[in-house]
Design a protein around this motif. Structure first.
Motif, mmCIF file in Angstrom:
data_model
loop_
_atom_site.group_PDB
_atom_site.id
_atom_site.type_symbol
_atom_site.label_atom_id
_atom_site.label_comp_id
_atom_site.label_asym_id
_atom_site.label_seq_id
_atom_site.Cartn_x
_atom_site.Cartn_y
_atom_site.Cartn_z
ATOM 1 N N PHE A 230 1.023 -0.991 0.153
ATOM 2 C CA PHE A 230 0.338 -0.123 -0.324
ATOM 3 C C PHE A 230 0.478 1.123 -0.345
ATOM 4 N N CYS A 231 1.747 1.140 0.845
ATOM 5 C CA CYS A 231 2.579 2.178 0.592
ATOM 6 C C CYS A 231 3.791 2.542 -0.504
ATOM 7 N N PHE A 232 3.982 1.111 -1.054
ATOM 8 C CA PHE A 232 4.515 1.298 -2.925
ATOM 9 C C PHE A 232 3.584 1.823 -3.680
ATOM 10 N N THR A 233 2.128 1.905 -3.424
ATOM 11 C CA THR A 233 1.050 2.484 -3.966
ATOM 12 C C THR A 233 1.172 3.748 -3.945
ATOM 13 N N LEU A 234 1.593 4.456 -2.802
ATOM 14 C CA LEU A 234 1.232 5.833 -2.951
ATOM 15 C C LEU A 234 2.386 6.019 -3.560
ATOM 16 N N GLY A 235 3.236 5.635 -3.175
ATOM 17 C CA GLY A 235 4.723 6.606 -3.815
ATOM 18 C C GLY A 235 4.398 6.411 -5.383
ATOM 19 N N PHE A 236 3.350 5.651 -5.782
ATOM 20 C CA PHE A 236 3.659 5.418 -6.749
ATOM 21 C C PHE A 236 2.976 6.768 -7.734
ATOM 22 N N LEU A 237 1.480 6.935 -6.967
ATOM 23 C CA LEU A 237 0.630 7.698 -6.667
ATOM 24 C C LEU A 237 1.215 9.372 -6.973
ATOM 25 N N ALA A 241 0.418 12.829 -9.753
ATOM 26 C CA ALA A 241 0.030 14.549 -9.367
ATOM 27 C C ALA A 241 1.299 15.218 -9.455
ATOM 28 N N MET A 242 1.937 15.124 -8.730
ATOM 29 C CA MET A 242 3.218 16.071 -8.831
ATOM 30 C C MET A 242 4.016 16.805 -10.076
ATOM 31 N N ALA A 243 3.977 15.897 -11.108
ATOM 32 C CA ALA A 243 4.080 15.605 -12.362
ATOM 33 C C ALA A 243 2.907 16.917 -12.703
ATOM 34 N N TYR A 244 1.582 17.096 -12.476
ATOM 35 C CA TYR A 244 0.990 17.471 -12.547
ATOM 36 C C TYR A 244 1.188 19.148 -12.529
ATOM 37 N N MET A 254 10.997 17.633 -9.546
ATOM 38 C CA MET A 254 10.740 15.811 -9.276
ATOM 39 C C MET A 254 11.755 15.719 -8.481
ATOM 40 N N TYR A 255 13.590 15.533 -8.203
ATOM 41 C CA TYR A 255 13.849 15.348 -7.668
ATOM 42 C C TYR A 255 14.301 15.510 -5.761
ATOM 43 N N LEU A 256 14.070 16.906 -6.694
ATOM 44 C CA LEU A 256 13.633 18.456 -4.988
ATOM 45 C C LEU A 256 12.456 17.289 -4.368
#
Length: 528
Positions: A230-237, A241-244, A254-256
């Motif tokens: 579930f945590c992996f899913t949160l990180g993937f999601l 969101a950040m990119a948008y 993105m790296y920062l």
């Protein structure tokens, strides 16, 4: 070495040994099999209370940062969209119209990027006409770093540093390298830093999963393991969101945004997370193990004396001994070979398919979000089937299903012309393929934990993940090559995972079995 009067906290009668087995009278002492810590963990800290949940959650949250660094290149290394700016006439035909599917055959002064050049490394460093190997170099370097880091550091979590320290060390390397990546000025430095990031990432997820499952008894082992999913899913999601939010801004942001929270997480791990009591016991650090059990326990416990000399002599091993214990006997080597073959097939789809989403005729932000969201039902399904279905059946069914759906996606991409809802059907089938690969991966991780013993568990888990990553190494190249013919990459994905998943039939079933702590204990079980 601790003396025999050392205390163990456990509320049991006097005829129960500290490690949770009733004392038996054997005419021949050689007939006694080595004890397990399973029942002691369950009796001393309960099945699965709030202390264990919080510890498992803190340890498993490392998976969120693992996911961010694994899939961040989907956006930072994306091929940006472009448009024509001027019309050059070639035999009374617009150059852009003739060669609109190949940017490299268009004069540079006749087109421009839709967004500023700094939104992707492809546009910033002029890699639009580079080959697929060059475009996929940074992410392939990341996966190669995962391989090297896993091979070099895999046994340290079993032999000397422990699970907690490896999570801390891996997260620290991952965060500092990601932070440095934001200041890269060419693809070579960028690829080198991605390699270092991969080295750190290689040991994070494995150590987090092993630590969270070793804190609980067999009844809740699978449930504790799924917290990381579930945590992996949160990180993937978090990535789409950040990119948008920062669309049009530099890829460096993105790296920062991903490196600084990871650095803060390292502090949390160092201050608040306990080491695995199982690992502490088999390393002979009994006082620390007892203190850990006492800190997590919600029960009123009695003090008992015990002796663990036999367990220490079998498990107090170094780096090379850990590897030797796996390869010198036939049954653990056979198990390891099979799970790595399965892991290779799953890894090619698990890591390669998200990188190939840009080849589908679908919005990149939406397709990545949908794939990230598919990890959530995959984790839920994994949680549901862990306690009800056999491990072998589950891994095989979802591996084959992923292969079939990937092949169907390839066929849909090859069909010429446009029919109603073609893009949606294509996207839906791809989602089922990725969802199935995620579920197979989740169950395979829990399965591998149950197949191997405490002395070598983290090492064998790391080797499995290296096999998964090795499959992922081919993902960036297939994704880059698929920009010309995306159906080829999805066809390869389907064939590989479908074939490799069939090897699970050669493994023993482990559902409902307690964890073994030594190789001798497993051999005793196999001989009876």
């Amino acid at each position: 070495m601790a003396n025999s009067s050392d205390p163990l906290l456990c509320s049991q009668s006097d005829n129960v040994l500290a490690f949770g087995y009733e004392e038996e009278q054997h005419p021949n002492p050689n007939d006694q099999h080595l004890p397990s810590l399973d029942s002691t963990i369950e009796r001393c800290i309960g099945d699965f209370g709030w202390p264990q949940f919080l510890q498992a959650l803190l340890a498993s949250f490392a998976w969120a940062f693992d996911a961010q660094q694994t899939f961040i290149s989907v956006f930072t290394d994306a091929e940006p969209s472009w448009h024509c700016t001027t019309t050059h006439q070639l035999h009374n035909t617009s150059t852009c119209n003739v060669f609109s599917n190949n940017i490299c055959q268009i004069p540079k002064d006749s087109w421009t990027w839709d967004f500023p050049k700094h939104t992707s490394i492809i546009s910033e460093w002029g890699l639009e006409c580079a080959g697929s190997i060059m475009k996929g170099l940074p992410e392939s370097s990341f996966f190669m770093g995962c391989l090297v880091g896993g091979l070099v550091l895999a046994t340290l979590a079993d032999s000397s540093l422990g699970r907690k320290n490896m999570i801390f060390l891996g997260s620290l390397v991952m965060s500092l390298s990601a932070l440095s990546t934001a200041f890269s000025n060419n693809i070579w430095i960028y690829s080198a830093l991605r390699f270092i990031c991969g080295c750190g990432r290689a040991i994070v997820g494995t150590s987090a999963l092993v630590l969270s499952t070793e804190l609980v008894g067999k009844k809740w082992r699978g449930h504790a393991g799924t917290i990381g999913f579930f945590c992996f899913t949160l990180g993937f999601l978090s990535l789409p969101a950040m990119a948008y939010i920062i669309r049009g801004s530099s890829w460096r942001i993105m790296y920062l945004w991903t490196s600084i929270p990871t650095l803060l997480y390292c502090i949390v791990i160092h201050l608040l997370v306990y080491e695995s009591p199982r690992w502490l016991f088999v390393r002979g650090r009994k006082e620390e193990a007892i203190a850990t059990l006492k800190s997590m326990s919600s029960l009123t416990l009695n003090i008992m004396s015990f002796s663990s000399v036999a367990l220490e002599e079998k498990c107090n091993v170094d780096f090379w001994s850990t590897l030797k214990m796996v390869v010198e006997q036939r049954w653990p080597l056979r198990r390891l070979a099979i799970v790595t073959v399965i892991g290779f097939g799953i890894g090619m789809v698990y890591y390669g398919m998200p990188l190939s989403l840009g080849n589908l005729a679908y919005d990149l932000y939406l397709s990545v979000t949908l794939n990230a969201l598919s990890e959530l039902p995959a984790a839920l399904v994994s949680l549901a089937v862990i306690g009800k279905m056999k491990r072998k059946t589950t891994v095989m069914v979802f591996s084959v299903l992923s292969g079939v759906c990937s092949a169907v996606t390839s066929v849909l991409m090859m069909i010429k012309g446009i029919f109603i809802f073609k893009e949606r059907i294509q996207m839906g089938v791809e989602l089922v393929s990725f969802f199935s690969a995620c579920t197979a991966f989740n169950v395979l991780l829990i399965y591998t934990i149950e197949l191997f013993q405490t002395c070598v568990r983290n090492s064998t888990m790391s080797m499995l993940r290296q096999a998964v990553v090795f499959g992922g190494v081919f993902g960036p190249v297939l994704a880059a090559g698929g920009r010309d013919n995306g159906s080829v990459s999805f066809c390869v994905f389907g064939l590989v995972i479908g074939f490799c998943g069939l090897f699970v039939v050669f493994l023993p079933e482990t559902r409902g079995r307690p964890l073994c702590d030594t190789m001798e204990e497993e051999e005793h079980r196999l001989s009876h």
